[in-house]
Motif scaffolding. Structure first.
Motif, short mmCIF file in Angstrom:
data_model
loop_
_atom_site.label_atom_id
_atom_site.label_comp_id
_atom_site.label_asym_id
_atom_site.label_seq_id
_atom_site.Cartn_x
_atom_site.Cartn_y
_atom_site.Cartn_z
N GLY A 1 13.82 3.76 17.17
CA GLY A 1 14.31 5.02 16.60
C GLY A 1 14.24 6.20 17.54
N LEU A 2 14.07 5.95 18.84
CA LEU A 2 14.03 7.05 19.79
C LEU A 2 15.38 7.30 20.44
CD1 LEU A 2 10.67 6.16 21.60
CD2 LEU A 2 11.05 7.79 19.76
N VAL A 3 16.26 6.33 20.31
CA VAL A 3 17.60 6.43 20.92
C VAL A 3 18.62 6.03 19.86
CG1 VAL A 3 19.10 5.50 22.75
CG2 VAL A 3 16.66 5.82 23.20
N ASN A 4 19.71 6.79 19.77
CA ASN A 4 20.79 6.42 18.84
C ASN A 4 21.71 5.42 19.51
OD1 ASN A 4 19.93 8.23 16.84
ND2 ASN A 4 21.11 9.90 17.71
N LYS A 5 21.97 4.30 18.86
CA LYS A 5 22.89 3.32 19.46
C LYS A 5 24.32 3.78 19.24
CE LYS A 5 22.60 0.35 15.37
NZ LYS A 5 23.91 0.50 14.77
N THR A 6 25.23 3.24 20.06
CA THR A 6 26.64 3.57 19.85
C THR A 6 27.42 2.37 19.33
OG1 THR A 6 26.96 3.23 22.22
CG2 THR A 6 26.79 5.49 21.48
N GLY A 7 26.77 1.22 19.25
CA GLY A 7 27.46 0.05 18.71
C GLY A 7 26.49 -1.10 18.51
N GLY A 8 26.89 -2.07 17.68
CA GLY A 8 26.07 -3.26 17.47
C GLY A 8 25.07 -3.10 16.35
N THR A 9 24.29 -4.16 16.14
CA THR A 9 23.31 -4.13 15.06
C THR A 9 21.93 -4.56 15.56
OG1 THR A 9 23.82 -6.40 14.44
CG2 THR A 9 25.02 -4.67 13.25
N VAL A 10 20.92 -4.06 14.87
CA VAL A 10 19.54 -4.44 15.16
C VAL A 10 18.85 -4.67 13.82
CG1 VAL A 10 17.33 -3.68 16.12
CG2 VAL A 10 19.44 -3.01 17.26
N SER A 11 18.16 -5.78 13.69
CA SER A 11 17.35 -5.92 12.49
C SER A 11 15.97 -6.45 12.86
CB SER A 11 18.05 -6.77 11.43
OG SER A 11 17.92 -8.11 11.72
N VAL A 12 14.97 -5.90 12.16
CA VAL A 12 13.57 -6.24 12.43
C VAL A 12 13.02 -6.92 11.18
CG1 VAL A 12 11.33 -5.34 13.12
CG2 VAL A 12 13.40 -4.17 13.87
N VAL B 1 -5.77 11.23 17.15
CA VAL B 1 -4.46 10.69 17.53
C VAL B 1 -4.18 9.41 16.73
CG1 VAL B 1 -3.21 9.53 19.43
CG2 VAL B 1 -4.36 11.70 19.83
N VAL B 2 -5.19 8.55 16.64
CA VAL B 2 -5.00 7.25 15.97
C VAL B 2 -4.89 7.44 14.45
CG1 VAL B 2 -5.96 4.94 15.67
CG2 VAL B 2 -6.25 6.12 17.85
N VAL B 3 -5.77 8.26 13.89
CA VAL B 3 -5.76 8.45 12.43
C VAL B 3 -4.48 9.19 11.99
CG1 VAL B 3 -6.95 9.61 10.53
CG2 VAL B 3 -8.25 8.33 12.21
N THR B 4 -4.05 10.16 12.78
CA THR B 4 -2.82 10.88 12.44
C THR B 4 -1.63 9.94 12.44
OG1 THR B 4 -3.69 12.93 13.36
CG2 THR B 4 -1.31 12.79 13.14
N GLN B 5 -1.59 9.04 13.42
CA GLN B 5 -0.47 8.09 13.48
C GLN B 5 -0.46 7.21 12.22
OE1 GLN B 5 1.79 8.31 15.70
NE2 GLN B 5 3.06 6.56 15.19
N ALA B 6 -1.65 6.81 11.79
CA ALA B 6 -1.72 6.00 10.56
C ALA B 6 -1.17 6.79 9.38
CB ALA B 6 -3.18 5.60 10.30
N GLY B 7 -1.47 8.08 9.35
CA GLY B 7 -0.99 8.93 8.26
C GLY B 7 0.52 8.97 8.21
N ILE C 1 6.50 14.06 19.82
CA ILE C 1 7.46 13.95 18.72
C ILE C 1 7.79 12.46 18.48
CG2 ILE C 1 9.43 14.27 20.32
CD1 ILE C 1 9.51 15.47 16.73
N GLU C 2 7.65 11.66 19.55
CA GLU C 2 7.95 10.22 19.42
C GLU C 2 7.02 9.55 18.41
OE1 GLU C 2 7.98 8.60 23.37
OE2 GLU C 2 9.69 9.83 23.99
N GLU C 3 5.81 10.10 18.25
CA GLU C 3 4.89 9.53 17.26
C GLU C 3 5.52 9.59 15.87
OE1 GLU C 3 1.46 12.03 17.85
OE2 GLU C 3 0.54 10.62 19.24
N LEU C 4 6.24 10.68 15.61
CA LEU C 4 6.90 10.83 14.32
C LEU C 4 8.19 10.02 14.26
CD1 LEU C 4 6.46 14.64 13.65
CD2 LEU C 4 5.88 12.84 12.05
N LEU C 5 8.92 10.03 15.36
CA LEU C 5 10.24 9.36 15.35
C LEU C 5 10.13 7.85 15.18
CD1 LEU C 5 12.15 11.35 18.14
CD2 LEU C 5 12.23 11.68 15.67
N VAL D 1 8.46 8.06 8.55
CA VAL D 1 8.46 9.33 7.81
C VAL D 1 9.90 9.84 7.65
CG1 VAL D 1 7.53 11.67 7.69
CG2 VAL D 1 6.33 9.94 8.99
N PRO D 2 10.35 10.11 6.42
CA PRO D 2 11.71 10.64 6.25
C PRO D 2 11.84 12.04 6.88
CG PRO D 2 10.77 9.88 4.16
CD PRO D 2 9.66 9.90 5.15
#
Lengths: 326, 257
Positions: free
Chosen positions: A52-63, A97-103, B93-97, B101-102
């Motif tokens: 989710g850091l880069v917008n694709k311009t074509g194709g599909t991805v599924s996880v 840092v770790v706890v916030t990411q979990a949140g 910001i990448e942590e959020l992206l 999170v909506p």
């Protein structure tokens, strides 16, 4: 078997350049895949799209069956990313840092605290939990990013050059940790410039160059494509010049260290017979590391016999491998 | 994400934001207190005593609501623009992206952080003003609504600014060249009735005039403009800026390649 990741015809076009030209590959649950390629090949773009850091311009991805166009939040929950660059706040505490990411994943504080403690302890960072992240060493920062990526317990872990700039001892302990979580069921995709790392950890290798996949096979089959294997021999008496052994190419790396190219298919007995005849006593023998490196260079230069056709030769693949990204 | 997870994520962003501005209170809470205390001393006590009454109140009482709003506007905007640009700059910001999170939650979380800092500074400035004058609240509901909506509007403004910003200069241009003049000409220090007709008409195009006056109405019960119109404008601005900001997040402007 469950498919962890499916990428179909994935494209990314930046202004004036096509970074990905319709790549496709899939990863089975539990696999440990190396995604290799020279600088600018499209590895980080691929990872960026999955996460989710880069917008694709074509194709599909599924996880794990969740298409990122239709249900990205669910897909994102399955993925943990350890990026190439340090990307946490320099002023926050390690623990925060770790706890916030979990949140951000909707994990309640009580669960997040327990997991943060577990992963920080496991990665040797618990003593540093109250330190600001900018006070950590490079290796600690890398481990912090691994702890952060694991706190929501993803089924797919993606590591973008996780051991860049990490000393050998720490690198080995990180390898062991990654092997352990892979054995426990986590699917892992790894990009690295240390090809020894890919050879040691990954059962499957996917090589990408100029936005196309030039090789996708298991590591053993790929290594079998080597027409020549190089061995390093420690010899009892130093030599002034490399010996002439029929059928083998010899070089003197040092006066008492002989480097011998053995063509695939030749028996080692023949080498030892030739060495014996030349009066050379061998005290020890080892395979030269980074065999994958030779294959990698061959693949991206399109010179590997029987290998997939590659794009035009890249500028300096060997330098890219040896030095990592600038 | 289900509702519970979404709430946790929102809470996490807000707590992180509040922790940030409390950690650097010397940069975030102390300066507005000092600046506003100076305004109270110079404009209120020293110069104000010579000005006499304005809008039926002594000058010090008249400027307090405007100064509180000035502090709220500046701090709500500054909190979001600097916090969001800084996580963009540090790539955190990448942590959020990468998380599920909506975008609405990300936006609401940062706006809540801005609103909380704006309101906290507003309370500090109000308490300081009580050292110089006495205040009574004319309409608590309007006062609370106006100050909260204003903080929301400027937090959203700061967020949009941060989304577009590519360097540190970009986050100081709007506060310096847009917000400061608009605030100073926004009826903080004077009633726009004192201005010649042309400048009076021009002042009515300044949204801060409506915010300051509506807030002044909530405290003193006097306003140069319609309070209903002010509230309507604030609501409309909040909706438009929210939609703008969420569009930027959805397209990934400045945050996704």
């Amino acid at each position: 078997m469950t498919i962890a990741l499916t990428i179909n015809n994935l494209e990314k076009r930046y202004a004036g350049a096509q970074a990905l030209k319709g790549i496709s590959f899939s990863v089975q649950q539990g696999e440990f895949l190396a995604l290799l390629g020279p600088n600018g090949a499209g590895k980080s773009t691929t990872i960026g799209i999955i996460c989710g850091l880069v917008n694709k311009t074509g194709g599909t991805v599924s996880v794990f069956g969740h298409d990122i166009d239709r249900d990205f939040p669910r897909a994102k929950k399955q993925v943990g990313l350890v990026p190439q660059e340090f990307n946490f706040s320099q002023f926050e505490k390690v623990y925060d840092v770790v706890v916030t990411q979990a949140g951000y994943y909707g994990i309640p504080a009580s669960v997040a605290s327990a997991r943060a403690e577990h992963y920080l302890k496991r990665l040797g960072l618990w003593e540093k939990r109250d330190a600001q992240t900018r006070m950590l060493s490079g290796g600690m920062k890398r481990r912090l990013m691994i702890a952060r990526a694991l706190v929501h317990e993803p089924k797919l872990l993606i590591l973008d050059e996780p051991t860049a700039g990490v000393d050998i001892e720490l690198r080995r302990s990180m390898w062991e940790f990654l092997r352990e979580i892979n054995r426990a069921g986590t699917t892992i995709i790894l990009t690295t410039h240390y090809l020894e790392e890919a050879e040691s950890l990954c059962k499957r290798v996917c090589i990408i160059d100029k936005g196309v996949i030039v090789e996708d096979t298991d590591t053993r089959s790929l290594l079998a494509k080597l027409s020549m294997e190089t061995f390093l021999l420690d010899i009892a008496e130093p030599l002034a010049a490399p010996p002439a052994l029929a059928g083998f190419t010899c070089r003197l790396a040092e006066p008492a260290l002989l480097e011998v190219d053995v063509p695939r298919g030749r028996a080692m007995n023949e080498l030892f017979a030739a060495l014996d005849a030349a009066g050379i006593r061998v005290t020890s023998l080892r395979n030269r590391a980074n065999r994958l490196e030779e294959l990698f260079v061959s693949l991206v230069q399109g010179t590997l016999p029987g290998g997939a056709p590659a794009g035009a030769p890249i500028a300096a693949p060997a330098a890219a491998i040896a030095g990592g990204k600038p | 994400m289900n509702a519970f997870e979404t709430w946790i994520a929102f809470q996490t962003i807000v707590v992180r934001e509040v922790r940030r501005f409390l950690r650097i209170w010397v940069q975030t809470l102390l300066p507005p207190a000092i600046t506003m205390a100076l305004y109270f001393v110079i404009f209120g006590s020293l110069i104000g005593s010579r000005i006499g009454e304005m809008g039926g109140y002594d000058y010090m009482q008249y400027i307090v609501p405007g100064l509180v709003m000035m502090a709220v506007i500046t701090n709500a905007y500054a909190n979001v623009v600097s916090s969001f640009f800084s996580i963009k700059f540090q790539h955190s910001i990448e942590e959020l992206l990468v998380s599920p999170v909506p975008n609405h939650v990300i936006l609401c979380g940062f706006v809540a952080g801005g609103v909380l800092r704006g309101l906290m500074v507003g309370v500090i400035v109000t308490l300081l003003s009580l050292l110089f004058t006495t205040l009574s609240v004319h309409h608590l509901g309007i006062m609370a609504l106006v100050v909260t909506l204003t903080a929301i509007v400027f937090s959203l403004g700061g967020f949009i600014n941060a989304m577009y910003a590519t360097k540190f200069d970009d986050i100081s241009i709007v506060p310096t060249f847009v917000l400061t003049p608009l605030t100073y000409f926004g009826g903080v220090f004077y009633s726009i009735d004192l201005l010649p007709p042309f400048w009076q008409a021009l002042s009515l195009a300044n949204p801060i005039v409506y915010m300051v006056n509506a807030y002044r109405y909530g405290i003193l019960g006097v306003s140069d403009v319609s309070v209903g119109l002010s509230l309507g404008m604030l609501l409309a601005l909040a909706v438009v800026l929210y939609l703008w900001a969420i569009r930027l997040l959805d397209t990934g402007t400045g945050i996704r390649k």
